[in-house]
Motif scaffolding. Structure first.
Motif, PDB file in Angstrom:
ATOM      1  N   LEU A 164       1.660 -31.756   5.193  1.00 22.02           N
ATOM      2  CA  LEU A 164       2.649 -32.350   4.197  1.00 22.02           C
ATOM      3  C   LEU A 164       4.270 -32.014   4.460  1.00 22.02           C
ATOM      4  CD1 LEU A 164       0.928 -31.583   0.603  1.00 22.02           C
ATOM      5  CD2 LEU A 164       1.284 -33.951   2.012  1.00 22.02           C
ATOM      6  N   THR A 165       4.448 -31.010   5.235  1.00 19.02           N
ATOM      7  CA  THR A 165       6.016 -30.532   5.774  1.00 19.02           C
ATOM      8  C   THR A 165       6.391 -31.689   6.830  1.00 19.02           C
ATOM      9  OG1 THR A 165       5.212 -29.258   7.260  1.00 19.02           O
ATOM     10  CG2 THR A 165       5.703 -28.153   5.065  1.00 19.02           C
ATOM     11  N   ASP A 166       5.550 -32.469   7.240  1.00 22.56           N
ATOM     12  CA  ASP A 166       5.858 -33.484   8.296  1.00 22.56           C
ATOM     13  C   ASP A 166       6.203 -34.831   7.683  1.00 22.56           C
ATOM     14  OD1 ASP A 166       5.478 -31.594  10.272  1.00 22.56           O
ATOM     15  OD2 ASP A 166       3.411 -32.363  10.706  1.00 22.56           O
ATOM     16  N   VAL A 167       6.185 -35.210   6.507  1.00 23.40           N
ATOM     17  CA  VAL A 167       6.464 -36.247   5.640  1.00 23.40           C
ATOM     18  C   VAL A 167       7.712 -36.660   5.430  1.00 23.40           C
ATOM     19  CG1 VAL A 167       5.855 -37.615   3.438  1.00 23.40           C
ATOM     20  CG2 VAL A 167       4.006 -36.117   4.468  1.00 23.40           C
ATOM     21  N   ASP A 168       8.268 -37.841   5.931  1.00 21.52           N
ATOM     22  CA  ASP A 168       9.310 -38.499   5.683  1.00 21.52           C
ATOM     23  C   ASP A 168       9.708 -39.039   4.274  1.00 21.52           C
ATOM     24  OD1 ASP A 168      11.988 -39.512   7.081  1.00 21.52           O
ATOM     25  OD2 ASP A 168      11.418 -41.226   5.978  1.00 21.52           O
ATOM     26  N   HIS A 169       8.770 -39.798   3.903  1.00 19.68           N
ATOM     27  CA  HIS A 169       8.555 -40.431   2.544  1.00 19.68           C
ATOM     28  C   HIS A 169       7.335 -40.796   2.064  1.00 19.68           C
ATOM     29  CE1 HIS A 169       9.396 -43.857   4.893  1.00 19.68           C
ATOM     30  NE2 HIS A 169       8.887 -44.325   4.023  1.00 19.68           N
ATOM     31  N   SER A 170       7.027 -40.909   0.915  1.00 23.80           N
ATOM     32  CA  SER A 170       5.840 -41.469   0.507  1.00 23.80           C
ATOM     33  C   SER A 170       5.948 -42.512  -0.778  1.00 23.80           C
ATOM     34  CB  SER A 170       4.787 -40.549   0.023  1.00 23.80           C
ATOM     35  OG  SER A 170       5.565 -39.898  -1.287  1.00 23.80           O
ATOM     36  N   ALA A 171       5.227 -43.391  -0.895  1.00 25.54           N
ATOM     37  CA  ALA A 171       5.157 -44.603  -1.839  1.00 25.54           C
ATOM     38  C   ALA A 171       3.858 -44.947  -2.447  1.00 25.54           C
ATOM     39  CB  ALA A 171       5.931 -45.753  -1.240  1.00 25.54           C
ATOM     40  N   ASN A 172       3.997 -45.369  -3.624  1.00 25.75           N
ATOM     41  CA  ASN A 172       2.713 -45.595  -4.377  1.00 25.75           C
ATOM     42  C   ASN A 172       3.098 -46.937  -5.403  1.00 25.75           C
ATOM     43  OD1 ASN A 172       0.084 -45.106  -5.262  1.00 25.75           O
ATOM     44  ND2 ASN A 172       1.066 -44.511  -7.225  1.00 25.75           N
ATOM     45  N   ILE A 173       2.460 -47.747  -5.135  1.00 23.32           N
ATOM     46  CA  ILE A 173       2.446 -49.048  -6.083  1.00 23.32           C
ATOM     47  C   ILE A 173       1.937 -48.670  -7.684  1.00 23.32           C
ATOM     48  CG2 ILE A 173       1.857 -51.470  -6.701  1.00 23.32           C
ATOM     49  CD1 ILE A 173       1.387 -51.713  -3.450  1.00 23.32           C
ATOM     50  N   GLU A 174       2.625 -48.782  -8.711  1.00 21.44           N
ATOM     51  CA  GLU A 174       2.226 -48.470  -9.809  1.00 21.44           C
ATOM     52  C   GLU A 174       1.773 -49.476 -10.821  1.00 21.44           C
ATOM     53  OE1 GLU A 174       1.896 -45.366 -10.869  1.00 21.44           O
ATOM     54  OE2 GLU A 174       3.400 -44.572  -9.011  1.00 21.44           O
ATOM     55  N   ASN A 175       2.308 -50.586 -10.312  1.00 21.93           N
ATOM     56  CA  ASN A 175       2.055 -51.847 -11.263  1.00 21.93           C
ATOM     57  C   ASN A 175       2.646 -53.172 -10.518  1.00 21.93           C
ATOM     58  OD1 ASN A 175       0.925 -53.378 -13.259  1.00 21.93           O
ATOM     59  ND2 ASN A 175       1.647 -52.322 -14.842  1.00 21.93           N
ATOM     60  N   ALA A 176       2.369 -54.128 -10.855  1.00 19.75           N
ATOM     61  CA  ALA A 176       2.766 -55.633 -10.472  1.00 19.75           C
ATOM     62  C   ALA A 176       3.002 -56.632 -11.664  1.00 19.75           C
ATOM     63  CB  ALA A 176       2.071 -56.260  -9.388  1.00 19.75           C
ATOM     64  N   ARG A 177       3.982 -57.580 -11.602  1.00 18.88           N
ATOM     65  CA  ARG A 177       4.203 -58.386 -12.746  1.00 18.88           C
ATOM     66  C   ARG A 177       3.952 -59.896 -12.075  1.00 18.88           C
ATOM     67  NH1 ARG A 177       8.339 -57.089 -16.606  1.00 18.88           N
ATOM     68  NH2 ARG A 177       9.559 -56.832 -14.783  1.00 18.88           N
ATOM     69  N   ILE A 178       3.381 -60.593 -12.345  1.00 16.61           N
ATOM     70  CA  ILE A 178       3.004 -61.896 -11.794  1.00 16.61           C
ATOM     71  C   ILE A 178       3.243 -62.982 -12.870  1.00 16.61           C
ATOM     72  CG2 ILE A 178       1.688 -63.319 -10.477  1.00 16.61           C
ATOM     73  CD1 ILE A 178       0.176 -60.831  -9.268  1.00 16.61           C
ATOM     74  N   LYS A 194      11.000 -38.767  -1.443  1.00 10.52           N
ATOM     75  CA  LYS A 194      11.349 -38.205  -0.356  1.00 10.52           C
ATOM     76  C   LYS A 194      10.824 -37.100   0.221  1.00 10.52           C
ATOM     77  CE  LYS A 194      15.184 -35.493   0.279  1.00 10.52           C
ATOM     78  NZ  LYS A 194      14.871 -34.560   1.195  1.00 10.52           N
ATOM     79  N   GLY A 195      10.284 -36.965   1.549  1.00  9.52           N
ATOM     80  CA  GLY A 195       9.698 -35.875   2.117  1.00  9.52           C
ATOM     81  C   GLY A 195      10.605 -34.785   2.728  1.00  9.52           C
ATOM     82  N   PRO A 196       9.979 -33.746   3.017  1.00  3.64           N
ATOM     83  CA  PRO A 196      10.829 -32.586   3.514  1.00  3.64           C
ATOM     84  C   PRO A 196      11.841 -33.014   4.718  1.00  3.64           C
ATOM     85  CG  PRO A 196       8.651 -31.663   3.129  1.00  3.64           C
ATOM     86  CD  PRO A 196       8.808 -33.330   2.940  1.00  3.64           C
ATOM     87  N   VAL A 197      11.156 -33.730   5.640  1.00  2.00           N
ATOM     88  CA  VAL A 197      12.011 -34.151   6.715  1.00  2.00           C
ATOM     89  C   VAL A 197      13.101 -35.185   6.773  1.00  2.00           C
ATOM     90  CG1 VAL A 197       9.902 -33.110   8.160  1.00  2.00           C
ATOM     91  CG2 VAL A 197      10.136 -35.649   7.829  1.00  2.00           C
ATOM     92  N   ARG A 207      21.522 -38.130  -4.474  1.00  2.00           N
ATOM     93  CA  ARG A 207      21.683 -36.849  -3.864  1.00  2.00           C
ATOM     94  C   ARG A 207      20.953 -36.029  -4.980  1.00  2.00           C
ATOM     95  NH1 ARG A 207      23.907 -35.027  -0.001  1.00  2.00           N
ATOM     96  NH2 ARG A 207      25.881 -35.442   0.781  1.00  2.00           N
ATOM     97  N   ASN A 208      20.800 -35.992  -6.024  1.00  5.14           N
ATOM     98  CA  ASN A 208      20.176 -35.169  -6.950  1.00  5.14           C
ATOM     99  C   ASN A 208      18.732 -35.462  -7.470  1.00  5.14           C
ATOM    100  OD1 ASN A 208      20.660 -37.369  -8.350  1.00  5.14           O
ATOM    101  ND2 ASN A 208      21.407 -36.074 -10.363  1.00  5.14           N
ATOM    102  N   LYS A 209      18.063 -36.448  -6.489  1.00  4.55           N
ATOM    103  CA  LYS A 209      16.708 -36.880  -7.002  1.00  4.55           C
ATOM    104  C   LYS A 209      15.961 -36.999  -5.416  1.00  4.55           C
ATOM    105  CE  LYS A 209      17.391 -39.418 -11.190  1.00  4.55           C
ATOM    106  NZ  LYS A 209      17.017 -40.413 -11.942  1.00  4.55           N
ATOM    107  N   THR A 210      14.504 -36.584  -5.664  1.00  8.93           N
ATOM    108  CA  THR A 210      13.700 -36.823  -4.458  1.00  8.93           C
ATOM    109  C   THR A 210      12.732 -37.972  -4.692  1.00  8.93           C
ATOM    110  OG1 THR A 210      12.319 -34.954  -5.355  1.00  8.93           O
ATOM    111  CG2 THR A 210      14.119 -34.572  -3.606  1.00  8.93           C
ATOM    112  N   ARG A 211      12.486 -38.288  -6.165  1.00  7.70           N
ATOM    113  CA  ARG A 211      11.414 -39.271  -6.504  1.00  7.70           C
ATOM    114  C   ARG A 211      12.202 -40.301  -7.474  1.00  7.70           C
ATOM    115  NH1 ARG A 211       5.853 -39.165  -7.549  1.00  7.70           N
ATOM    116  NH2 ARG A 211       5.399 -40.246  -9.485  1.00  7.70           N
ATOM    117  N   ILE A 212      12.102 -41.446  -6.944  1.00  4.23           N
ATOM    118  CA  ILE A 212      12.605 -42.582  -7.863  1.00  4.23           C
ATOM    119  C   ILE A 212      11.575 -43.755  -8.045  1.00  4.23           C
ATOM    120  CG2 ILE A 212      15.042 -42.211  -7.032  1.00  4.23           C
ATOM    121  CD1 ILE A 212      14.553 -44.361  -5.036  1.00  4.23           C
TER     122      ILE A 212
END
Length: 133
Positions: free
Chosen positions: A5-19, A46-49, A84-89
């Protein structure tokens, strides 16, 4: 890419979609088109690296018939800048408009719409390892 997990640049997750769909049918021929707007809601972390505080999230939209034959597939990228002040958006993509033909005796129910994140082989393996068994 490492396997920690310390090697992760970033991660993403689809929460929902609107069609949303709008049909343009000629009442004489009973055929026409259907405009489909697709928006995706996702969270990115945002990941640690990741020192740049930037990420590119590739995703796709695919449309098939009911037999799951691919009729359309296109790739897109979401550019993310972590404040700057957020690691998750959380993000909502701009609407992507697709136009599908509607034939006589057909309807929008004749199509299936898929969307997902495009992963490399390493990313897919890493994600599978993180899923609880």
């Amino acid at each position: 890419m490492g396997r920690d997990l310390t090697d992760v640049d970033h991660s993403a997750n689809i929460e929902n979609a609107r069609i949303s769909c709008k049909s343009n049918i000629d009442h004489k021929t009973l055929s026409g088109t259907m405009d489909i707007d697709v928006e995706m809601f996702l969270t990115a972390e945002k990941g640690p690296v990741n020192q740049r505080r930037l990420a590119e999230i590739p995703y796709f939209i695919s449309i098939t018939n009911l037999q799951k034959k691919i009729l359309y597939r296109e790739s897109f990228n979401i550019g993310i800048k972590f404040p700057r002040n957020k690691t998750r958006i959380s993000i909502v993509t701009k609407p992507i408009t697709l136009e599908l033909p509607i034939k006589k005796k057909g309807s929008g129910k004749d199509y299936l719409i898929y969307l997902g994140l495009e992963l490399t082989a390493d990313e897919l393996e890493f994600s599978r390892e993180r899923v609880p068994k």
